[in-house]
Design a protein around this motif. Structure first.
Motif, mmCIF file in Angstrom:
data_model
loop_
_atom_site.group_PDB
_atom_site.id
_atom_site.type_symbol
_atom_site.label_atom_id
_atom_site.label_comp_id
_atom_site.label_asym_id
_atom_site.label_seq_id
_atom_site.Cartn_x
_atom_site.Cartn_y
_atom_site.Cartn_z
ATOM 1 N N GLY A 8 37.085 -2.029 -26.901
ATOM 2 C CA GLY A 8 35.890 -1.270 -27.238
ATOM 3 C C GLY A 8 36.049 0.224 -27.037
ATOM 4 O O GLY A 8 35.076 0.909 -26.753
ATOM 5 N N GLY A 9 37.275 0.749 -27.152
ATOM 6 C CA GLY A 9 37.506 2.174 -26.982
ATOM 7 C C GLY A 9 37.511 2.621 -25.535
ATOM 8 O O GLY A 9 37.539 3.815 -25.249
ATOM 9 N N LYS A 10 37.518 1.690 -24.592
ATOM 10 C CA LYS A 10 37.514 2.020 -23.173
ATOM 11 C C LYS A 10 38.645 1.273 -22.467
ATOM 12 O O LYS A 10 39.155 0.287 -22.984
ATOM 13 C CB LYS A 10 36.172 1.648 -22.539
ATOM 14 N N GLN A 11 39.025 1.763 -21.295
ATOM 15 C CA GLN A 11 40.067 1.120 -20.514
ATOM 16 C C GLN A 11 39.465 0.597 -19.211
ATOM 17 O O GLN A 11 38.625 1.250 -18.604
ATOM 18 C CB GLN A 11 41.188 2.108 -20.206
ATOM 19 N N TYR A 12 39.920 -0.589 -18.798
ATOM 20 C CA TYR A 12 39.411 -1.228 -17.599
ATOM 21 C C TYR A 12 40.572 -1.680 -16.725
ATOM 22 O O TYR A 12 41.537 -2.259 -17.220
ATOM 23 C CB TYR A 12 38.562 -2.462 -17.956
ATOM 24 N N ASP A 31 32.946 -19.431 -24.090
ATOM 25 C CA ASP A 31 34.224 -19.346 -24.805
ATOM 26 C C ASP A 31 35.281 -18.691 -23.928
ATOM 27 O O ASP A 31 34.994 -17.819 -23.127
ATOM 28 C CB ASP A 31 34.085 -18.524 -26.088
ATOM 29 N N LYS A 32 36.542 -19.119 -24.114
ATOM 30 C CA LYS A 32 37.673 -18.451 -23.474
ATOM 31 C C LYS A 32 38.251 -17.474 -24.486
ATOM 32 O O LYS A 32 38.483 -17.839 -25.636
ATOM 33 C CB LYS A 32 38.742 -19.450 -23.039
ATOM 34 N N ILE A 33 38.466 -16.239 -24.041
ATOM 35 C CA ILE A 33 39.032 -15.221 -24.913
ATOM 36 C C ILE A 33 40.226 -14.585 -24.221
ATOM 37 O O ILE A 33 40.443 -14.780 -23.025
ATOM 38 C CB ILE A 33 37.991 -14.137 -25.279
ATOM 39 N N GLN A 34 40.986 -13.827 -25.001
ATOM 40 C CA GLN A 34 42.195 -13.204 -24.475
ATOM 41 C C GLN A 34 42.282 -11.769 -24.975
ATOM 42 O O GLN A 34 42.194 -11.521 -26.177
ATOM 43 C CB GLN A 34 43.408 -14.012 -24.939
ATOM 44 N N PHE A 35 42.431 -10.827 -24.057
ATOM 45 C CA PHE A 35 42.621 -9.419 -24.403
ATOM 46 C C PHE A 35 44.124 -9.163 -24.511
ATOM 47 O O PHE A 35 44.848 -9.271 -23.528
ATOM 48 C CB PHE A 35 42.008 -8.507 -23.331
ATOM 49 N N ASN A 36 44.582 -8.824 -25.714
ATOM 50 C CA ASN A 36 46.008 -8.641 -25.949
ATOM 51 C C ASN A 36 46.468 -7.199 -25.783
ATOM 52 O O ASN A 36 47.662 -6.940 -25.737
ATOM 53 C CB ASN A 36 46.388 -9.141 -27.341
ATOM 54 N N GLU A 37 45.548 -6.251 -25.726
ATOM 55 C CA GLU A 37 45.922 -4.845 -25.584
ATOM 56 C C GLU A 37 45.990 -4.481 -24.102
ATOM 57 O O GLU A 37 45.052 -3.937 -23.525
ATOM 58 C CB GLU A 37 44.929 -3.948 -26.320
ATOM 59 N N VAL A 38 47.109 -4.802 -23.475
ATOM 60 C CA VAL A 38 47.327 -4.516 -22.058
ATOM 61 C C VAL A 38 48.209 -3.282 -21.957
ATOM 62 O O VAL A 38 49.321 -3.247 -22.491
ATOM 63 C CB VAL A 38 47.974 -5.726 -21.347
ATOM 64 N N LEU A 39 47.721 -2.251 -21.264
ATOM 65 C CA LEU A 39 48.438 -0.990 -21.149
ATOM 66 C C LEU A 39 49.377 -0.960 -19.945
ATOM 67 O O LEU A 39 50.384 -0.264 -19.954
ATOM 68 C CB LEU A 39 47.442 0.165 -21.036
ATOM 69 N N MET A 40 49.030 -1.713 -18.897
ATOM 70 C CA MET A 40 49.832 -1.693 -17.675
ATOM 71 C C MET A 40 49.585 -2.969 -16.879
ATOM 72 O O MET A 40 48.481 -3.493 -16.879
ATOM 73 C CB MET A 40 49.451 -0.490 -16.814
#
Length: 146
Positions: A8-12, A31-40
């Motif tokens: 969503g344009g933010k980092q957590y 629902d189970k979801i997966q965030f694929n954009e991992v920065l570190m």
């Protein structure tokens, strides 16, 4: 172990068990979801992505679709202009609980990717829309009665 993800344009910065309020996602409660954009990925041996860590993901469970607090904006024109306007806005959010951080093997997990698309916003808007009322019958004119 922790991870820094982008959605969503933010980092957590998240750990397993954290509860996040993220921008609207196309998912239902449970629902189970997966965030694929991992920065570190941090921990004993930190891994930095350039820009993303290959094969890493953060898995989460959707708790609920919520709205943020109302933000009220007020405009008032100055002297000799007696106009003012008040508007309110409530941002749509998704409440998620982080369940697992995968350092590798995200492609083989079989969990659907988290997508915050235009389609999700349209679907949420249509779900809240009230059903249309039936149009009122037109009154018969005097000439038709005679």
């Amino acid at each position: 172990m922790f991870a820094v993800l982008k959605t969503g344009g933010k980092q957590y910065k998240v750990q397993a068990g954290d509860v996040l309020r993220v921008e609207l996602l196309a998912a239902n409660a449970g629902d189970k979801i997966q965030f694929n954009e991992v920065l570190m990925i941090g921990g004993d041996a930190p891994v930095l992505g350039s820009p993303l860590v290959a094969g890493a993901a953060v898995q989460a469970e959707v708790i609920d679709q919520i709205k943020a607090d109302k933000v009220i904006t007020f405009w008032k024109r100055r002297r000799k202009h007696s106009s003012q306007r008040t508007r309110g806005h409530r941002q749509k959010l998704t409440l998620v609980r982080v369940t697992d951080i995968l350092a590798s093997g995200a492609e083989k997990s079989g969990v659907t990717a988290a997508t915050g698309t235009h389609a999700a916003r349209v679907a949420a808007h249509n779900a809240e829309a009230k059903p249309a009322e039936a149009p009122k019958a037109k009154r018969a004119s005097k000439k038709a009665e005679a």
